[in-house]
Design a protein around this motif. Sequence first.
Motif, PDB file in Angstrom:
ATOM      1  N   GLU A 294       0.831  -1.215   0.000  1.00 19.52           N
ATOM      2  CA  GLU A 294       0.000   0.000   0.000  1.00 19.52           C
ATOM      3  C   GLU A 294       0.862   1.261   0.000  1.00 19.52           C
ATOM      4  O   GLU A 294       0.475   2.285  -0.559  1.00 19.52           O
ATOM      5  N   LYS A 295       2.028   1.167   0.619  1.00 21.27           N
ATOM      6  CA  LYS A 295       2.944   2.307   0.639  1.00 21.27           C
ATOM      7  C   LYS A 295       3.548   2.574  -0.742  1.00 21.27           C
ATOM      8  O   LYS A 295       4.183   3.603  -0.954  1.00 21.27           O
ATOM      9  N   CYS A 296       3.347   1.621  -1.664  1.00 24.59           N
ATOM     10  CA  CYS A 296       3.840   1.765  -3.034  1.00 24.59           C
ATOM     11  C   CYS A 296       2.707   2.070  -4.011  1.00 24.59           C
ATOM     12  O   CYS A 296       2.878   1.924  -5.225  1.00 24.59           O
ATOM     13  N   ASP A 297       1.552   2.474  -3.498  1.00 26.99           N
ATOM     14  CA  ASP A 297       0.394   2.748  -4.356  1.00 26.99           C
ATOM     15  C   ASP A 297       0.745   3.690  -5.507  1.00 26.99           C
ATOM     16  O   ASP A 297       0.298   3.495  -6.646  1.00 26.99           O
ATOM     17  N   SER A 298       1.534   4.714  -5.226  1.00 25.41           N
ATOM     18  CA  SER A 298       1.873   5.691  -6.275  1.00 25.41           C
ATOM     19  C   SER A 298       2.667   5.046  -7.398  1.00 25.41           C
ATOM     20  O   SER A 298       2.512   5.419  -8.567  1.00 25.41           O
ATOM     21  N   GLU A 299       3.486   4.046  -7.060  1.00 22.34           N
ATOM     22  CA  GLU A 299       4.249   3.356  -8.102  1.00 22.34           C
ATOM     23  C   GLU A 299       3.327   2.500  -8.959  1.00 22.34           C
ATOM     24  O   GLU A 299       3.464   2.450 -10.185  1.00 22.34           O
ATOM     25  N   PHE A 300       2.366   1.829  -8.336  1.00 26.30           N
ATOM     26  CA  PHE A 300       1.414   1.028  -9.104  1.00 26.30           C
ATOM     27  C   PHE A 300       0.550   1.921  -9.993  1.00 26.30           C
ATOM     28  O   PHE A 300       0.196   1.538 -11.110  1.00 26.30           O
ATOM     29  N   LYS A 301       0.204   3.116  -9.522  1.00 26.82           N
ATOM     30  CA  LYS A 301      -0.532   4.063 -10.368  1.00 26.82           C
ATOM     31  C   LYS A 301       0.299   4.422 -11.597  1.00 26.82           C
ATOM     32  O   LYS A 301      -0.233   4.507 -12.716  1.00 26.82           O
ATOM     33  N   ALA A 302       1.595   4.652 -11.389  1.00 28.49           N
ATOM     34  CA  ALA A 302       2.477   4.978 -12.514  1.00 28.49           C
ATOM     35  C   ALA A 302       2.575   3.804 -13.482  1.00 28.49           C
ATOM     36  O   ALA A 302       2.514   3.984 -14.706  1.00 28.49           O
ATOM     37  N   ILE A 303       2.710   2.598 -12.956  1.00 26.52           N
ATOM     38  CA  ILE A 303       2.765   1.399 -13.802  1.00 26.52           C
ATOM     39  C   ILE A 303       1.503   1.302 -14.656  1.00 26.52           C
ATOM     40  O   ILE A 303       1.554   1.013 -15.856  1.00 26.52           O
ATOM     41  N   ASN A 304       0.351   1.587 -14.030  1.00 24.46           N
ATOM     42  CA  ASN A 304      -0.930   1.494 -14.728  1.00 24.46           C
ATOM     43  C   ASN A 304      -1.117   2.572 -15.790  1.00 24.46           C
ATOM     44  O   ASN A 304      -1.986   2.452 -16.658  1.00 24.46           O
ATOM     45  N   SER A 305      -0.329   3.630 -15.717  1.00 25.72           N
ATOM     46  CA  SER A 305      -0.529   4.767 -16.633  1.00 25.72           C
ATOM     47  C   SER A 305       0.037   4.505 -18.026  1.00 25.72           C
ATOM     48  O   SER A 305      -0.244   5.256 -18.964  1.00 25.72           O
ATOM     49  N   TYR A 306       0.817   3.430 -18.178  1.00 24.82           N
ATOM     50  CA  TYR A 306       1.443   3.131 -19.466  1.00 24.82           C
ATOM     51  C   TYR A 306       0.696   2.017 -20.186  1.00 24.82           C
ATOM     52  O   TYR A 306       0.007   1.209 -19.575  1.00 24.82           O
TER      53      TYR A 306
END
Length: 314
Positions: A294-306
């Motif tokens: 959960e502390k990496c949510d922002s990274e998963f959002k970035a992964i999903n943006s591509y």
Amino acid sequence: MPSEELVRETMLSDMELMPIVQLGNYTLTIELEDLNEEVREIAKKELRENPDVTQQAIKELRDLLKEEDDLYIPLENDLWLVRFLRPTKFYPESARDLVKRYYAFKQKHSNMYEDLLPSREKNIFQQNILTVQPNRDQLGRRILIIELGKKWKTDKVTLDEVFKGCVLFLEAAMLEPATQICGAVVIFDMDGLSLGQVSKFSPQFAKRIVDWLQDSVPLRIKNIHVVNQPMIFSVVFALFKPFLQEKLRSRIIFHGKNRKSLHQYIDSTCLPECYGGSLDLPRIEGPQWLELLEKCDSEFKAINSYGYKKKISK
């Protein structure tokens, strides 16, 4: 802990520090640290990896991907390109094809990937049927354990949620240089599998899983170990079998309750007592992994943006 510079170079988001969860004396984190000599040797021998090959392959892969006009991807991130070069042994054309398959699979199964974040998938972790061992095996590989028997309450968690949880774990594993090189093994613990649970599997689900593992995961899945399976498991495997190519089929090993058979592949010192091992580390429970991811949510959002800019043909 990895430096802020390494975290910035690795991540697609603006994260600068890797989160940790402290469990007694054990620190749970995503491992970005420099490779040890043993892992470097594996990379050299098995993946053709050395500084000259790496730099040339990065350049060639970037040039190849620039021609893919319908793909929106982080082309300027060298370490992101390496994530696809390592499982394809630094052959740029093969890496390009893997990138395309990875994003085509996401597009085809967009209902699974849309807004896929740890914070939105709490249930699968709270049900505690997925975990990754705190240690690696004797060959440096991550160990993912999936328990789809006694622990799986079908009225509380669906197979789609299990799939999403596995995706989140493997996306996190793809960040780790040592895992990119050494790969991962999976233990399917089917102890207590019931007829009611078997009925939840479908050919469509089986095909999605096989397509994902065979063609779309930029990670070296070295073996899938099925343990504690009852006779009825043959009904489940029959759904998967038609879609399996020889390479993946040969990596699926059935052990039942034979721990010596399992230990031929994973050393007993790397396994907990429930699998006949002698590992003296705490089991990491699903909720503890959730706290970290959960502390990496922002990274998963970035992964999903591509991905693909428009829907591709199937």
